[in-house]
Design an enzyme around this catalytic site. Structure first.
Site, PDB file in Angstrom:
ATOM      1  N   LYS A 103       0.862  -1.122  -0.063  1.00  0.00           N
ATOM      2  CA  LYS A 103      -0.266   0.180   0.008  1.00  0.00           C
ATOM      3  C   LYS A 103       0.890   1.375  -0.005  1.00  0.00           C
ATOM      4  O   LYS A 103       0.309   2.335   0.327  1.00  0.00           O
ATOM      5  CB  LYS A 103      -0.983   0.136   1.223  1.00  0.00           C
ATOM      6  CG  LYS A 103      -1.787  -1.146   1.194  1.00  0.00           C
ATOM      7  CD  LYS A 103      -2.321  -2.038   0.135  1.00  0.00           C
ATOM      8  CE  LYS A 103      -3.139  -1.323  -0.819  1.00  0.00           C
ATOM      9  NZ  LYS A 103      -3.854  -2.132  -1.920  1.00  0.00           N
ATOM     10  N   SER A 104       1.967   1.141  -0.578  1.00  0.00           N
ATOM     11  CA  SER A 104       2.959   2.347  -0.692  1.00  0.00           C
ATOM     12  C   SER A 104       3.122   2.995  -1.795  1.00  0.00           C
ATOM     13  O   SER A 104       3.716   3.977  -2.082  1.00  0.00           O
ATOM     14  CB  SER A 104       4.333   1.909  -0.085  1.00  0.00           C
ATOM     15  OG  SER A 104       4.042   1.422   1.238  1.00  0.00           O
ATOM     16  N   HIS A 106       7.094  -7.316  -2.476  1.00  0.00           N
ATOM     17  CA  HIS A 106       6.963  -6.884  -1.059  1.00  0.00           C
ATOM     18  C   HIS A 106       8.103  -7.624  -0.073  1.00  0.00           C
ATOM     19  O   HIS A 106       7.994  -7.376   1.000  1.00  0.00           O
ATOM     20  CB  HIS A 106       5.503  -7.010  -0.658  1.00  0.00           C
ATOM     21  CG  HIS A 106       4.325  -6.449  -1.099  1.00  0.00           C
ATOM     22  ND1 HIS A 106       4.632  -4.989  -1.640  1.00  0.00           N
ATOM     23  CD2 HIS A 106       3.355  -6.704  -1.489  1.00  0.00           C
ATOM     24  CE1 HIS A 106       3.245  -4.690  -2.223  1.00  0.00           C
ATOM     25  NE2 HIS A 106       2.437  -5.535  -2.099  1.00  0.00           N
ATOM     26  N   THR A 138      -1.308   9.725 -13.536  1.00  0.00           N
ATOM     27  CA  THR A 138      -2.132  10.637 -12.501  1.00  0.00           C
ATOM     28  C   THR A 138      -2.960   9.741 -12.117  1.00  0.00           C
ATOM     29  O   THR A 138      -3.708   8.693 -12.711  1.00  0.00           O
ATOM     30  CB  THR A 138      -2.699  11.850 -13.133  1.00  0.00           C
ATOM     31  OG1 THR A 138      -3.706  11.374 -14.192  1.00  0.00           O
ATOM     32  CG2 THR A 138      -1.741  12.732 -13.677  1.00  0.00           C
TER      33      THR A 138
HETATM   34  S1  PPS Z   1      -0.666  -2.838  -3.085  1.00  0.00           S
HETATM   35  O1  PPS Z   1      -1.583  -3.999  -3.084  1.00  0.00           O
HETATM   36  O2  PPS Z   1       0.766  -3.417  -2.284  1.00  0.00           O
HETATM   37  O3  PPS Z   1       0.110  -3.311  -4.338  1.00  0.00           O
HETATM   38  O4  PPS Z   1      -0.942  -1.502  -2.964  1.00  0.00           O
HETATM   39  P1  PPS Z   1      -0.093  -0.368  -3.416  1.00  0.00           P
HETATM   40  O5  PPS Z   1      -0.300  -0.100  -5.213  1.00  0.00           O
HETATM   41  O6  PPS Z   1       1.217  -0.389  -3.019  1.00  0.00           O
HETATM   42  O7  PPS Z   1      -1.028   0.871  -2.895  1.00  0.00           O
HETATM   43  C1  PPS Z   1      -2.075   1.247  -3.150  1.00  0.00           C
HETATM   44  C2  PPS Z   1      -2.421   2.674  -2.692  1.00  0.00           C
HETATM   45  O8  PPS Z   1      -1.748   3.630  -3.814  1.00  0.00           O
HETATM   46  C3  PPS Z   1      -2.681   4.520  -4.397  1.00  0.00           C
HETATM   47  N1  PPS Z   1      -2.534   4.801  -5.849  1.00  0.00           N
HETATM   48  C4  PPS Z   1      -2.249   6.068  -6.187  1.00  0.00           C
HETATM   49  N2  PPS Z   1      -2.086   7.310  -5.410  1.00  0.00           N
HETATM   50  C5  PPS Z   1      -1.805   8.214  -6.304  1.00  0.00           C
HETATM   51  N3  PPS Z   1      -1.727   8.441  -7.827  1.00  0.00           N
HETATM   52  C6  PPS Z   1      -1.910   7.155  -8.299  1.00  0.00           C
HETATM   53  N4  PPS Z   1      -1.954   7.255  -9.552  1.00  0.00           N
HETATM   54  C7  PPS Z   1      -2.174   6.047  -7.697  1.00  0.00           C
HETATM   55  N5  PPS Z   1      -2.303   4.708  -7.977  1.00  0.00           N
HETATM   56  C8  PPS Z   1      -2.494   3.911  -6.775  1.00  0.00           C
HETATM   57  C9  PPS Z   1      -4.165   3.795  -4.177  1.00  0.00           C
HETATM   58  O9  PPS Z   1      -5.127   4.655  -4.346  1.00  0.00           O
HETATM   59  C10 PPS Z   1      -3.840   3.286  -2.792  1.00  0.00           C
HETATM   60  O10 PPS Z   1      -3.882   4.044  -1.781  1.00  0.00           O
HETATM   61  P2  PPS Z   1      -5.119   4.709  -1.033  1.00  0.00           P
HETATM   62  O11 PPS Z   1      -4.704   5.581   0.189  1.00  0.00           O
HETATM   63  O12 PPS Z   1      -5.821   3.355  -0.429  1.00  0.00           O
HETATM   64  O13 PPS Z   1      -6.049   5.397  -2.118  1.00  0.00           O
END
Ligand code: PPS
Length: 285
Positions: free
Chosen positions: A44-45, A99, A219
């Site tokens: 989730k990073s 991970h 984005t």
């Molecule tokens: S995982 O399951 O570990 O692969 O998840 P991961 O992709 O690391 O993290 C998911 C969070 O990243 C956010 N996300 C984004 N944020 C900003 N911009 C873009 N383009 C983007 N793509 C993915 C996603 O919404 C999750 O965060 P949260 O806070 O839950 O929205």
């Protein structure tokens, strides 16, 4: 019952249905190529976001052809081979996601073959995102409540273990790897600058227009509607998105809506104890 879905192995936790100790052990011997790129994160990073950025960069904003394949195919997880890809037959440059803690990575990487991009996010925002992820992940548990999750997260009994161990481990062993550290927060603040930083690290020269394309296609708004990037392509037994979107909010500071003052202070204290001696600073304050 919660942790019936995950297993502990070599100091961290894995998803039971999607990997095994034997599979994890085999990764150590994976043959690394010099131009392999490993995207490593604590869950989730910003993994999926950076999968998008990296596959766009490596394919010149898609001109070179990844527009028809989804993120999972562009950057499969090494420890969760969900689609049974034959990693050895994949064409270069290969892009992988992981991970894993530093000590379970392919041994070749320690001889500085291949590159690692480590994306890190505020542990409080990762925690909130993780909690919502548990709800859309049928293999874990739909109905987990916040208090229970907080308990598991703070004691490192979640997939991939403790955020603090993960970040500390990678940071203190950075000399063993050809590695770039980048944060979710800096990507959020200035995606273009982050893309340029990654290009420089990968020795990829893109013209202005290609950089614009990468930034635009990565984005949150565009990814949210991009069926190859928004993870809606996952079958319902893996991600049940009737319970919530994988691309949920994509913001910095959502933790303020969920953590109590006591929970927030506890994380601050854990940060100090675990990483206080390192020159690691993030943008979240
Ligand atoms: S995982 O399951 O570990 O692969 O998840 P991961 O992709 O690391 O993290 C998911 C969070 O990243 C956010 N996300 C984004 N944020 C900003 N911009 C873009 N383009 C983007 N793509 C993915 C996603 O919404 C999750 O965060 P949260 O806070 O839950 O929205």
């Amino acid at each position: 019952a919660l942790n019936a879905f995950i297993f502990k192995y070599k100091g961290t936790y894995f998803l039971k249905d999607l990997t095994s100790p034997e599979f994890v052990d085999a990764i150590e011997h994976m043959e690394v190529r010099e131009n392999d790129v490993f995207l490593v994160t604590y869950p989730k990073s910003g993994t999926v976001w950076t999968q998008q950025v990296l596959s766009l960069i490596l394919n010149e904003g898609h001109r070179n052809g990844t527009e028809n394949i989804d993120n999972l195919e562009r950057a499969p997880w090494i420890e969760y081979n969900i689609r049974n890809y034959d990693y050895n037959s994949r064409p270069s440059p290969r892009l992988f996601s992981s991970h894993l803690p530093y000590y379970l990575m392919p041994k070749d990487l320690k001889f500085r073959m291949g590159k690692v991009i480590y994306v890190c996010r505020n542990p409080k925002d990762a925690m909130v995102s993780f909690y919502h992820f548990y709800k859309v992940f049928p293999k874990l548990n739909y109905s987990i409540d916040w208090e229970t999750f907080v308990d598991l997260y703070m004691s490192g009994r979640v997939i991939s273990g403790s955020w603090f161990d993960h970040v500390r481990g990678w940071y203190t062993h950075k000399e063993d790897f050809n590695i770039l550290f980048i944060t979710f927060e800096e990507m959020k603040k200035d995606l273009r600058a982050a893309v340029l930083k990654i290009c420089k690290f990968l020795n990829v020269n893109l013209d202005e227009k290609a950089i614009d394309t990468v930034v635009e296609k990565a984005t949150f708004k565009n990814m949210k509607h991009d069926p190859l990037a928004n993870y809606t392509f996952f079958p319902r037994d893996i991600l049940d998105q009737s319970k919530g979107d994988f691309l949920r909010k994509g913001t910095v500071g959502d933790w303020k809506n969920l953590l109590t003052v006591a929970q927030s202070e506890k994380i601050d204290q854990m940060f100090k104890e675990n990483l206080g001696d390192l020159p690691v600073r993030f943008l979240w304050d």
